[in-house]
Design a protein around this motif. Sequence first.
Motif: not given
Length: 177
Positions: A2, A4, A25, A60, A84-88
């Motif tokens: 992906h 970014h 979250e 995010i 957000r967890p998706s971007h840690k």
Amino acid sequence: MHAHELVYLTEDASHDAIIEIINAEAFGPGRFTKSSARIREQGPHDRSLSFVCADRGETIASVRMTPVRAGDVYGHLLGPLAVRPSHKNMGIGRELVRIAIEAARRKGSEAVILVGDPPYYMPLGFEKVRYGALTFPGPVDPGRVLVVPLVGDVHARLKGVIAWDGWQPQALAAAAE
């Protein structure tokens, strides 16, 4: 893989709902019981020093800065910082901290203070505050109270109560005259 497209923006009111989701979250319901939350409840954060990160238009991550007086220091309390967890583990939190500290420096803040994890924050310029120097509105681990001093005598003046304070740089300049 992906690709970014990260963009860092100054927070505005349109970000409030998603920031609440991101913080929920990251920290869960226990976030409201923390000593830092007690300070943030005393008055509004400074949107001009609070930032978000968006990826392809989706917010995010965020960091907020709250004006405080800590002993005789007029500064800002950094936090919450959440990604957000998706971007840690992409450096987004570190970049938000860097942007927020530089914005606080430009605004005339004397220090950026937080309660956080020393191994994460000390490489970003934070230093430990003298053990027990600041009194928070609730329990806090003194080993996690950190500061980025933005003027030379901050450590000597960081003693006493830390609380919300709606100070403005113009007011500090007038008081010094």
